[in-house]
Motif scaffolding. Structure first.
Motif, PDB file in Angstrom:
ATOM      1  N   PHE B   5     -83.157  63.429 -31.873  1.00 14.45           N
ATOM      2  CA  PHE B   5     -82.908  62.023 -31.603  1.00 14.45           C
ATOM      3  C   PHE B   5     -83.571  61.119 -32.626  1.00 14.45           C
ATOM      4  O   PHE B   5     -84.650  61.414 -33.136  1.00 14.45           O
ATOM      5  CB  PHE B   5     -83.395  61.676 -30.203  1.00 14.45           C
ATOM      6  CG  PHE B   5     -82.775  62.554 -29.158  1.00 14.45           C
ATOM      7  CD1 PHE B   5     -81.454  62.380 -28.812  1.00 14.45           C
ATOM      8  CD2 PHE B   5     -83.493  63.583 -28.582  1.00 14.45           C
ATOM      9  CE1 PHE B   5     -80.847  63.199 -27.875  1.00 14.45           C
ATOM     10  CE2 PHE B   5     -82.925  64.403 -27.643  1.00 14.45           C
ATOM     11  CZ  PHE B   5     -81.580  64.214 -27.289  1.00 14.45           C
ATOM     12  N   SER B   6     -82.898  60.030 -32.888  1.00 14.62           N
ATOM     13  CA  SER B   6     -83.432  59.058 -33.838  1.00 14.62           C
ATOM     14  C   SER B   6     -84.386  58.109 -33.115  1.00 14.62           C
ATOM     15  O   SER B   6     -84.426  58.073 -31.883  1.00 14.62           O
ATOM     16  CB  SER B   6     -82.287  58.263 -34.440  1.00 14.62           C
ATOM     17  OG  SER B   6     -81.635  57.547 -33.405  1.00 14.62           O
ATOM     18  N   LEU B   7     -85.124  57.325 -33.899  1.00 13.32           N
ATOM     19  CA  LEU B   7     -85.997  56.313 -33.303  1.00 13.32           C
ATOM     20  C   LEU B   7     -85.170  55.291 -32.527  1.00 13.32           C
ATOM     21  O   LEU B   7     -85.618  54.770 -31.512  1.00 13.32           O
ATOM     22  CB  LEU B   7     -86.801  55.609 -34.398  1.00 13.32           C
ATOM     23  CG  LEU B   7     -87.962  56.392 -35.017  1.00 13.32           C
ATOM     24  CD1 LEU B   7     -88.606  55.586 -36.131  1.00 13.32           C
ATOM     25  CD2 LEU B   7     -89.003  56.749 -33.958  1.00 13.32           C
ATOM     26  N   GLU B   8     -83.964  55.046 -33.024  1.00 13.67           N
ATOM     27  CA  GLU B   8     -83.074  54.104 -32.321  1.00 13.67           C
ATOM     28  C   GLU B   8     -82.727  54.612 -30.934  1.00 13.67           C
ATOM     29  O   GLU B   8     -82.653  53.838 -29.983  1.00 13.67           O
ATOM     30  CB  GLU B   8     -81.799  53.865 -33.128  1.00 13.67           C
ATOM     31  CG  GLU B   8     -81.996  52.874 -34.242  1.00 13.67           C
ATOM     32  CD  GLU B   8     -80.688  52.420 -34.871  1.00 13.67           C
ATOM     33  OE1 GLU B   8     -79.629  52.573 -34.242  1.00 13.67           O
ATOM     34  OE2 GLU B   8     -80.758  51.905 -35.995  1.00 13.67           O
ATOM     35  N   ASP B   9     -82.513  55.926 -30.852  1.00 14.33           N
ATOM     36  CA  ASP B   9     -82.223  56.523 -29.540  1.00 14.33           C
ATOM     37  C   ASP B   9     -83.415  56.350 -28.603  1.00 14.33           C
ATOM     38  O   ASP B   9     -83.262  56.002 -27.434  1.00 14.33           O
ATOM     39  CB  ASP B   9     -81.909  58.018 -29.684  1.00 14.33           C
ATOM     40  CG  ASP B   9     -80.476  58.250 -30.136  1.00 14.33           C
ATOM     41  OD1 ASP B   9     -79.634  57.373 -29.894  1.00 14.33           O
ATOM     42  OD2 ASP B   9     -80.218  59.315 -30.728  1.00 14.33           O
TER      43      ASP B   9
END
Ligand SMILES: [Zn+2]
Lengths: 174, 127
Positions: B5-9
């Motif tokens: 997962f990305s930081l945005e997620d």
């Protein structure tokens, strides 16, 4: 909603939004008054089913953009005149609130300073997203509509704002 | 970040802004990944710090100034009209008082009448 209700309900949030957009207390006061007056004048045409908050924030953001344009024009004119332009974007003045113990106060002041230093590195638009999310609990869709940007932009601005805040608050910065 | 997962997620997860399925995936991942859990906690603390220390109160007087600008002008009487109204009301009270006095206490009324005509008479003499 009556004009009084609108002003009572949204002035604090509009002011916080305006403060983080302009980065200046006096400009934020002017912007708050301008935006809320515009909203009051537009109240008769406002659709009752729409969210008044999103609508008021949108008006605030548009008024800020107009202010920026006016300032850019002013700076352009000042370029040809004798005196050099003075910085208008000073950090918001700190006003210490009710004093607890000296230690707690020092700690709160330290946190406040860190938060401000993170905010200073963010763009006005990034700060605006942070204000609407954290201080008013707005959904991403509402924030996107208020700022007239895509949803993805809201997400990425929020990540940058939180990452910077976390950095400044983190132990490595202590 | 070397995770699924990305930081945005993670940030969107914190705000409950992920689609349901994605939300469950992140939740499951967080249970087994201390690094992402730490990242999430950092975001949480960042938000909390801003909520606590980033909010500024309305400057004193600003709300009052704005509300005053809203007050419809028609509600505020013209000063001459206002004085006229006060005069009319006062005259009305005096007249009504006089009428009531004559009706209910005719003795006192005639006494006052004599006093007034007496005073008017002495005024006339001195002139
Ligand atoms: Zn992970």
């Amino acid at each position: 909603m009556t004009p009084e209700e609108l002003v009572n309900r949204y002035s604090a949030m509009v002011y916080n939004l305006a403060l983080r957009l302009t980065g200046d207390r006096a400009d934020a006061e002017d912007l708050t008054q301008e935006a809320l007056l515009k909203a009051v004048n537009g109240l008769p045409g406002f659709r009752g089913d729409a969210d008044p908050g999103t609508w008021v924030y949108r008006i605030t953001v548009n008024a800020w953009k107009n202010l920026l344009r006016a300032k850019a024009k002013w700076r352009f004119l000042r370029f040809f005149s004798a005196d050099d332009p003075k910085a208008v974007d000073s950090e918001p003045a700190d006003c210490p609130e009710a004093a607890p113990g000296p230690e707690a106060l020092a700690q709160a002041q330290d946190l406040r300073r860190r938060v401000e230093s993170a905010l200073a590195e963010l763009t006005p638009e990034e700060r605006a997203v942070l204000v609407l999310r954290e201080l008013d609990g707005r959904s991403y869709a509402e924030i996107a509509e208020s700022l007239d940007v895509p949803l993805g932009t809201v997400k990425s601005r929020l990540v940058r704002a939180r990452t910077l805040l976390a950095q400044k608050l983190g132990p490595e910065d202590a | 970040m070397a995770h699924e997962f990305s930081l945005e997620d993670l940030s969107a997860f914190l705000d409950d802004e992920l689609p349901a399925e994605r939300h469950l995936q992140v939740e499951a991942h967080l249970r087994s990944c201390p690094a992402c859990s730490r990242e999430l906690e950092r975001f949480e603390k960042a938000g909390a710090a801003f909520r606590e220390h980033g909010r500024r109160p309305l400057p004193a007087g600003l709300l009052g100034r704005m509300l005053r600008r809203l007050r419809p002008k028609s509600f505020k009487l013209d000063p001459t009209l206002e004085w006229g109204l006060i005069l009319a009301v006062t005259l009305g009270i005096v007249l009504a008082g006089g009428v009531a006095l004559k009706a209910y206490m005719p003795g006192l009324f005639s006494q006052i009448q004599q006093m007034i005509s007496g005073a008017a008479g002495s005024l006339g003499q001195s002139n």
